[in-house]
Design a protein around this motif. Structure first.
Motif, PDB file in Angstrom:
ATOM      1  N   ARG A  55       0.836  -1.208   0.000  1.00 44.49           N
ATOM      2  CA  ARG A  55       0.000   0.000   0.000  1.00 44.49           C
ATOM      3  C   ARG A  55       0.869   1.257   0.000  1.00 44.49           C
ATOM      4  O   ARG A  55       0.611   2.214  -0.733  1.00 44.49           O
ATOM      5  CB  ARG A  55      -0.910  -0.015   1.228  1.00 44.49           C
ATOM      6  N   LEU A  56       1.931   1.260   0.807  1.00 44.42           N
ATOM      7  CA  LEU A  56       2.807   2.426   0.867  1.00 44.42           C
ATOM      8  C   LEU A  56       3.547   2.635  -0.451  1.00 44.42           C
ATOM      9  O   LEU A  56       3.755   3.780  -0.888  1.00 44.42           O
ATOM     10  CB  LEU A  56       3.802   2.280   2.016  1.00 44.42           C
ATOM     11  N   ARG A  57       3.953   1.545  -1.085  1.00 40.77           N
ATOM     12  CA  ARG A  57       4.623   1.681  -2.388  1.00 40.77           C
ATOM     13  C   ARG A  57       3.690   2.332  -3.411  1.00 40.77           C
ATOM     14  O   ARG A  57       4.123   3.171  -4.207  1.00 40.77           O
ATOM     15  CB  ARG A  57       5.082   0.309  -2.882  1.00 40.77           C
ATOM     16  N   ALA A  58       2.426   1.970  -3.377  1.00 36.31           N
ATOM     17  CA  ALA A  58       1.469   2.586  -4.302  1.00 36.31           C
ATOM     18  C   ALA A  58       1.319   4.075  -4.011  1.00 36.31           C
ATOM     19  O   ALA A  58       1.278   4.906  -4.924  1.00 36.31           O
ATOM     20  CB  ALA A  58       0.119   1.879  -4.198  1.00 36.31           C
ATOM     21  N   ARG A  59       1.256   4.426  -2.742  1.00 36.07           N
ATOM     22  CA  ARG A  59       1.140   5.837  -2.359  1.00 36.07           C
ATOM     23  C   ARG A  59       2.404   6.627  -2.697  1.00 36.07           C
ATOM     24  O   ARG A  59       2.347   7.848  -2.882  1.00 36.07           O
ATOM     25  CB  ARG A  59       0.868   5.951  -0.856  1.00 36.07           C
ATOM     26  N   ALA A  60       3.540   5.943  -2.761  1.00 37.30           N
ATOM     27  CA  ALA A  60       4.818   6.620  -2.979  1.00 37.30           C
ATOM     28  C   ALA A  60       5.091   6.944  -4.437  1.00 37.30           C
ATOM     29  O   ALA A  60       6.007   7.709  -4.742  1.00 37.30           O
ATOM     30  CB  ALA A  60       5.961   5.766  -2.434  1.00 37.30           C
TER      31      ALA A  60
END
Length: 399
Positions: A55-60
């Motif tokens: 999820r964080l990779r997508a937000r990044a």
């Protein structure tokens, strides 16, 4: 992210599983993925860790582009991390000044340190939080010229370094559910330490774009940066990292490249004039840098009202530093009459912009009871000190 979660994630199984996941789509999709991973025999803790990172990779992606898929993050670290495009400009300052050994004090997840290392500079990245420093180590692993220390920034031996980059932590300790610190003395490292360091070496400092301008040292070059119209930071540059004769700068980064307006000091505001055919809304970086007066003079424009960041002119001048609107009508300020005027024009979709007036656009939009197939933009502000309601249309992108 807790230490135990990071240990799970950094195991060979954890990294393989993370890299095998499909791109994160939505929370609804997570339920199916969790079920599939549990059926495959993966432990609950590991599943939670890899899905959190996915999820964080997508937000990044907006900040780090394709590199996001090869990095690790914490919630707070991602929020405070510098966009890679901006970090590259930071690094360019150090490279351009031939400052080859740089210490990054308060490196977070390592975004700026990555940009410095990519410029072939020798970088030591420092963070006091163990989990954050470990994440930075992972992100900087591809660079042989980068080292990470888990240490307090104010205790690091700076012998042998040519310069420092500092991004003080401006949120409470932790990796999730943190709150913003309002007192500069509570930053980590503290601003007293940060600004004292400029007596020893050239330094660059990243602070929030709304940071108190009264706290900007007189010898700093202060640069406000916006990306695609969003104000993202104020950077302060000292010593050989600061440009001669420049103390205020507004740098705009967009799809069409970069544009900068700079000056030796805050610019004097332009005089107040009568409403013309065009209204200009300066970019946030221009406003924060207090270069509205210089922008007005370049447009042959005047202030719409004292201390309000709207400009007006009789003719259109194309500029990357402001959004231009064509003034269509002046509508009644009285809410009842305004509602009737909008109904007469069959405006059902309304963008409301406001400056210098105490209005909640969302609440007002509801009370106006908009109906109809037309759309419009309403500007609520002051002209020569008096409240006005202007129906305007956005001029196509300026360049």
């Amino acid at each position: 992210m807790e230490r135990s979660e990071l240990v799970e994630l950094l195991s060979p199984e954890g990294l393989r599983l993370l890299d095998s996941l499909p791109p994160y789509e939505s929370a609804a999709n997570v339920v199916r993925v969790v079920s599939d991973l549990r059926k495959a025999g993966h432990a609950p803790g590991l599943v939670a860790a890899v899905l959190g990172q996915s999820r964080l990779r997508a937000r990044a992606v907006p900040k780090f582009g394709e590199f996001a898929g090869r990095m690790l993050f914490t919630e707070t670290g991602l929020e405070q991390a510098t966009r890679l495009r901006v970090a590259a400009l930071h690094a360019g300052r150090f490279a351009g000044a031939s400052l080859n050994r740089v210490v990054d004090l308060g490196c977070g997840i390592g975004g700026d340190a990555m940009a410095l290392a990519a410029m072939d500079l020798e970088v030591t990245a420092v963070d006091a939080d163990e989990v954050t420093a470990t994440v930075a180590s992972f992100n900087l692993a591809p660079f042989e010229n980068a080292t990470v220390l888990n240490a307090d920034a104010e205790s690091v031996d700076l012998t042998g370094f040519d310069a420092a980059w500092l991004d003080p932590a401006r949120r409470t300790a932790g990796h999730t559910n943190t709150s913003r610190l309002t007192r500069p003395e509570d930053y980590s490292p503290s601003l007293d330490f940060v600004f004292g360091l400029r007596e020893r070496m050239p330094i660059g400092v990243k602070l929030g774009p709304g940071h108190d301008r009264e706290q900007i040292p007189v010898d700093a070059e202060a640069q406000w940066v916006s990306v695609d119209g969003k104000l993202v930071e104020m950077a302060l540059w000292f010593g050989s990292l600061a440009r001669t004769g420049i103390r205020r700068s507004a740098l705009l980064l967009g799809r069409d490249g970069s544009h900068e307006l700079n000056a030796p000091a805050d610019s004097e505001d332009a005089p107040v004039g009568v409403l013309g055919d065009y209204l200009y809304e300066p970019d946030g970086a221009i406003i924060r840098a207090r270069l509205i007066g210089d922008l007005a003079r370049s447009l042959d424009a005047l202030m719409l009202s004292e201390s309000i960041a709207y400009l007006t002119s009789a003719s259109l001048v194309r500029t990357p530093f402001a959004t231009a609107f064509r003034v269509l009508e002046t509508l009644p300020v009285d809410e009842k009459k305004l509602r009737l005027a909008l109904q007469e024009r069959r405006i059902g979709t309304l963008e409301i912009k406001k400056r210098g007036v105490d209005v909640d656009p969302a609440t007002l939009r509801t009370r106006l009871r908009l109906k109809g197939p037309e759309s419009g933009t309403l500007v609520l502000t002051r002209a020569a000190g008096h409240r006005v309601a202007l129906l305007v249309e956005r001029v196509s992108a300026l360049s």
